[in-house]
Design a protein around this motif. Sequence first.
Motif, mmCIF file in Angstrom:
data_model
loop_
_atom_site.group_PDB
_atom_site.id
_atom_site.type_symbol
_atom_site.label_atom_id
_atom_site.label_comp_id
_atom_site.label_asym_id
_atom_site.label_seq_id
_atom_site.Cartn_x
_atom_site.Cartn_y
_atom_site.Cartn_z
ATOM 1 N N LYS A 85 14.366 92.943 47.023
ATOM 2 C CA LYS A 85 15.704 93.455 47.322
ATOM 3 C C LYS A 85 16.687 92.361 47.734
ATOM 4 O O LYS A 85 17.895 92.598 47.747
ATOM 5 C CB LYS A 85 15.632 94.513 48.428
ATOM 6 N N SER A 86 16.203 91.195 48.086
ATOM 7 C CA SER A 86 17.092 90.079 48.434
ATOM 8 C C SER A 86 16.672 88.801 47.717
ATOM 9 O O SER A 86 16.946 87.701 48.196
ATOM 10 C CB SER A 86 17.108 89.847 49.948
ATOM 11 N N GLN A 87 16.011 88.950 46.575
ATOM 12 C CA GLN A 87 15.525 87.797 45.821
ATOM 13 C C GLN A 87 16.618 87.299 44.879
ATOM 14 O O GLN A 87 16.817 87.822 43.796
ATOM 15 C CB GLN A 87 14.270 88.168 45.023
ATOM 16 N N THR A 88 17.332 86.277 45.307
ATOM 17 C CA THR A 88 18.344 85.659 44.457
ATOM 18 C C THR A 88 17.672 84.667 43.496
ATOM 19 O O THR A 88 16.463 84.445 43.559
ATOM 20 C CB THR A 88 19.402 84.957 45.304
ATOM 21 N N LEU A 89 18.459 84.067 42.617
ATOM 22 C CA LEU A 89 17.895 83.175 41.606
ATOM 23 C C LEU A 89 17.148 81.979 42.191
ATOM 24 O O LEU A 89 16.088 81.612 41.668
ATOM 25 C CB LEU A 89 19.000 82.704 40.659
ATOM 26 N N PRO A 90 17.639 81.303 43.236
ATOM 27 C CA PRO A 90 16.839 80.200 43.796
ATOM 28 C C PRO A 90 15.455 80.647 44.275
ATOM 29 O O PRO A 90 14.469 79.935 44.062
ATOM 30 C CB PRO A 90 17.702 79.689 44.949
ATOM 31 N N LEU A 91 15.367 81.822 44.900
ATOM 32 C CA LEU A 91 14.062 82.307 45.350
ATOM 33 C C LEU A 91 13.197 82.735 44.160
ATOM 34 O O LEU A 91 11.967 82.557 44.174
ATOM 35 C CB LEU A 91 14.223 83.468 46.325
ATOM 36 N N TYR A 92 13.809 83.293 43.138
ATOM 37 C CA TYR A 92 13.068 83.668 41.935
ATOM 38 C C TYR A 92 12.491 82.433 41.247
ATOM 39 O O TYR A 92 11.335 82.441 40.794
ATOM 40 C CB TYR A 92 13.985 84.443 40.996
ATOM 41 N N MET A 93 13.291 81.366 41.186
ATOM 42 C CA MET A 93 12.800 80.123 40.589
ATOM 43 C C MET A 93 11.643 79.550 41.398
ATOM 44 O O MET A 93 10.656 79.064 40.829
ATOM 45 C CB MET A 93 13.937 79.108 40.497
ATOM 46 N N TYR A 94 11.740 79.589 42.719
ATOM 47 C CA TYR A 94 10.668 79.079 43.565
ATOM 48 C C TYR A 94 9.382 79.870 43.338
ATOM 49 O O TYR A 94 8.284 79.283 43.244
ATOM 50 C CB TYR A 94 11.088 79.173 45.030
#
Length: 328
Positions: free
Chosen positions: A281-290
């Motif tokens: 619910k708060s996974q932005t693109l930088p966190l998705y890439m990580y």
Amino acid sequence: MTTAPRQAAGPDVTKSDPGPGPSPGPAPRQSAHQQHPRNDHHTLRRVLTHLLPLSPALILLLLFLAVPIGYCAYIAFTNLQLTGQAHSSFVGFANFRTAFKDAEFLNAVWLTLVFTVLSSLVGQNTLGLALATLMHRASKPVRTITGAIVITAWVLPEVVAGFLLYAFFRREGTLNAILDWLHLPSQNWLFTLPILAVSFANVWRGTAFSMLVYSAALDEIPKEITEAAEVDGAGGWRRMWHITLPMIRRSIGTNLMLNTLQTLSVFGLIWVMTRGGPGNKSQTLPLYMYEQAFQNSMIGYATAVALLLLLVGSLFSVIYMRLLRTEV
């Protein structure tokens, strides 16, 4: 009286006749390079003289910016993995096709846009302008205290700011203690509205930059213009809309560009507060890439997503640069 007869008009016999055949025409003109060979040499020396002081910076940009971006662009078209793979192979646009078919990637894109609009375009920009306007009219002690409080949040490391806001929003945190003291119902935004909680945290941490930019811009507005508008009967809102905003338009564009690029790359603040959860619910693109790179070990795919994020940031930069070229 007799006069000498006039000679009939005809060719001048005193000049040599070139004879039959085409006229040789005018002599060919020499080019500028042939006429002034020293000018080009002088221009080249002048260009090299101007580039010489910039050469260290250009070399550093080439080594630490252009080369890594080029290498990442190459990895984005391979199936490179972090573990369990001896060699990588070229897969073309397969990583990009996979990304646009992945529901988690599309969710990360949407949350990144929401996070950027709420915390940067609306939150930091609006609140920074409001604080700068109030401080511009306030007394010196008020300006000093307000500036110190706001800038303190800005200079804190991102991880520290994330822990502070986590302690503020958690179920047993400061916010619920204040709500209980006011006899109001408690909340759990880190679970129910996590993207709103991290957006508020980013506003709290980054508003100081916008405030400083707009404070410097407001100081450059001539007082004679605002005083004349006030004498003519223009209220505060009309002065803000018709005088202040048009005169600081370039500062607004610069602030929006820098804030947008910084917000697109926020990682530590969200990771400390929610780790992209609950769920995504708060996974932005930088966190998705990580997650894709270091948890799923898909370096090539994660780099392709990073390249897409770079293209999004470049698109925003082009838009803001075009706005900055527009004269007020």
